[in-house]
Design a protein around this motif. Structure first.
Motif, mmCIF file in Angstrom:
data_model
loop_
_atom_site.group_PDB
_atom_site.id
_atom_site.type_symbol
_atom_site.label_atom_id
_atom_site.label_comp_id
_atom_site.label_asym_id
_atom_site.label_seq_id
_atom_site.Cartn_x
_atom_site.Cartn_y
_atom_site.Cartn_z
ATOM 1 N N UNK A 299 0.829 -1.199 0.000
ATOM 2 C CA UNK A 299 0.000 0.000 0.000
ATOM 3 C C UNK A 299 0.868 1.257 0.000
ATOM 4 N N UNK A 300 0.294 2.352 -0.424
ATOM 5 C CA UNK A 300 1.022 3.608 -0.573
ATOM 6 C C UNK A 300 1.647 4.058 0.750
ATOM 7 N N UNK A 301 2.874 4.575 0.651
ATOM 8 C CA UNK A 301 3.611 5.091 1.798
ATOM 9 C C UNK A 301 3.813 4.038 2.889
ATOM 10 N N UNK A 302 3.991 2.796 2.473
ATOM 11 C CA UNK A 302 4.198 1.708 3.432
ATOM 12 C C UNK A 302 5.309 0.786 2.921
ATOM 13 N N UNK A 303 5.753 -0.144 3.783
ATOM 14 C CA UNK A 303 6.816 -1.091 3.460
ATOM 15 C C UNK A 303 6.361 -2.497 3.786
ATOM 16 N N UNK A 304 6.614 -3.442 2.885
ATOM 17 C CA UNK A 304 6.306 -4.855 3.110
ATOM 18 C C UNK A 304 7.587 -5.662 2.989
ATOM 19 N N UNK A 305 7.810 -6.569 3.940
ATOM 20 C CA UNK A 305 8.999 -7.420 3.924
ATOM 21 C C UNK A 305 8.660 -8.772 3.299
ATOM 22 N N UNK A 306 9.577 -9.275 2.477
ATOM 23 C CA UNK A 306 9.459 -10.594 1.873
ATOM 24 C C UNK A 306 10.692 -11.414 2.260
ATOM 25 N N UNK B 158 7.119 1.514 -0.678
ATOM 26 C CA UNK B 158 6.307 2.139 -1.718
ATOM 27 C C UNK B 158 6.075 3.609 -1.380
ATOM 28 N N UNK B 159 6.734 4.502 -2.132
ATOM 29 C CA UNK B 159 6.547 5.942 -1.959
ATOM 30 C C UNK B 159 5.636 6.533 -3.032
ATOM 31 N N UNK B 160 4.986 5.673 -3.790
ATOM 32 C CA UNK B 160 4.056 6.130 -4.816
ATOM 33 C C UNK B 160 2.786 6.680 -4.179
ATOM 34 N N UNK B 161 2.031 7.530 -4.895
ATOM 35 C CA UNK B 161 0.760 8.025 -4.346
ATOM 36 C C UNK B 161 -0.334 6.971 -4.326
ATOM 37 N N UNK B 162 -0.113 5.863 -5.024
ATOM 38 C CA UNK B 162 -1.087 4.780 -5.038
ATOM 39 C C UNK B 162 -0.463 3.464 -4.608
ATOM 40 N N UNK B 163 -1.246 2.416 -4.552
ATOM 41 C CA UNK B 163 -0.749 1.095 -4.158
ATOM 42 C C UNK B 163 0.119 0.486 -5.260
ATOM 43 N N UNK B 164 1.064 -0.346 -4.840
ATOM 44 C CA UNK B 164 1.993 -0.998 -5.766
ATOM 45 C C UNK B 164 1.662 -2.480 -5.843
ATOM 46 N N UNK B 165 1.346 -2.966 -7.036
ATOM 47 C CA UNK B 165 1.073 -4.384 -7.237
ATOM 48 C C UNK B 165 2.375 -5.096 -7.583
ATOM 49 N N UNK C 178 8.068 8.074 -7.493
ATOM 50 C CA UNK C 178 7.525 8.590 -8.749
ATOM 51 C C UNK C 178 8.598 9.017 -9.738
ATOM 52 N N UNK C 179 9.644 9.663 -9.247
ATOM 53 C CA UNK C 179 10.532 10.430 -10.112
ATOM 54 C C UNK C 179 11.755 9.683 -10.620
ATOM 55 N N UNK C 180 11.983 8.458 -10.159
ATOM 56 C CA UNK C 180 13.188 7.747 -10.578
ATOM 57 C C UNK C 180 12.938 6.252 -10.564
ATOM 58 N N UNK C 181 13.812 5.458 -11.220
ATOM 59 C CA UNK C 181 13.645 4.003 -11.199
ATOM 60 C C UNK C 181 13.754 3.471 -9.779
ATOM 61 N N UNK C 182 13.279 2.248 -9.530
ATOM 62 C CA UNK C 182 13.434 1.647 -8.200
ATOM 63 C C UNK C 182 14.890 1.683 -7.735
#
Length: 265
Positions: free
Chosen positions: A107-114, A183-190, A222-226
């Motif tokens: 989800x946006x502005x959050x971090x998930x560990x794998x 995820x620093x995007x304004x939306x969720x990252x799939x 948003x502004x640069x590659x991962x």
């Protein structure tokens, strides 16, 4: 040359320094990989075979318990009498692409560990560090990651990436990596795929003889590659980890930037 820890090579169950007497055959079974080494005058005779189960739990070393009936064979010439041999664990020689169990959303502005495991490679070396032979304990299939211009050939893991460490299976022939996706995007990252830069990571072993790498963090904005960050310290989840060896690729600089421009699929 890749640097190894002398302390980490001592008194391990199947890897480290071995002395092979003339006429003896040493057998290693690490995951699906079996290696037989015969000590001979002026050469090593090496047989090897491999199965197809990526989570095979074997990790053992025996002497004179039989020779293979169906295996690939190779003679490796040495000057003088073959005697001392190093059996060394390594990380994969290409990046490894793993998939979550199911498509996962960060989800946006959050971090998930794998938690991801990748196959261990095994090298046979002289005491001076010269490589005689290198083999994967499990040979993953090839996969192309990225587009036709910036993409690269990688390995495809058959083992899923998990969001819980307790669901990950830790076996002797695989190496665990904690990957945090920020995820620093304004939306969720799939998230459908993760690319693990195994040649750029160091290998550790813990008190339970489990293998680990450093933790890595992938930040998406948003502004640069991962952007990827490889932790400088030991893995956070390991129990009393010791470094076994450094990365295959050190000081990659701009090469890292290009290689990591597409880390997520």
């Amino acid at each position: 040359m890749q640097q190894f820890s002398i302390d980490a090579l001592k008194e391990m169950p199947w890897w480290g320094d071995f002395q092979i007497a003339m006429g003896d055959t040493h057998h290693w079974r690490i995951g699906t990989l079996s290696i037989w080494v015969e000590g001979r005058e002026g050469e090593w005779r090496v047989h090897h075979a491999r199965g197809s189960e990526p989570l095979d739990e074997h990790a053992q070393h025996t002497i004179n318990d039989g020779t293979p009936t169906a295996a690939a064979s190779i003679d490796i010439g040495v000057s003088g009498r073959a005697h001392d041999l190093q059996v060394v664990p390594l990380l994969a020689d290409r990046d490894v692409v793993a998939r979550p169990e199911t498509t996962t959303m960060v989800i946006q502005q959050d971090t998930t560990a794998f938690f991801v495991t990748t196959p261990l490679f095994v090298a046979l070396r002289t005491p001076e560090g010269r490589t005689l032979l290198e083999l994967p304990t499990y040979r993953p299939s090839d996969t192309w990651f990225g587009d036709t211009i910036e993409g690269e050939l990688c390995y495809a893991s058959r083992v899923a990436a998990y969001t819980s460490l307790t669901r990950m299976t830790h076996v002797a022939a695989r190496v665990a990596t904690k990957v945090s996706v920020r995820n620093l995007l304004p939306g969720n990252l799939t998230l459908e795929r993760l690319r693990i830069p195994t040649p750029n990571l160091s290998l550790y072993v813990d008190d339970l003889n489990n293998f680990w790498t450093q933790d890595i963090t992938i930040t998406v904005g948003n502004d640069e590659p991962p952007h990827i960050r490889i932790d400088a310290g030991p893995p956070s989840q390991a129990v009393a980890p010791r470094m076994v060896c450094g990365p295959r690729i050190e000081g990659a600089g701009n090469i890292l930037v290009r290689a990591f421009s597409r880390l997520l699929g």
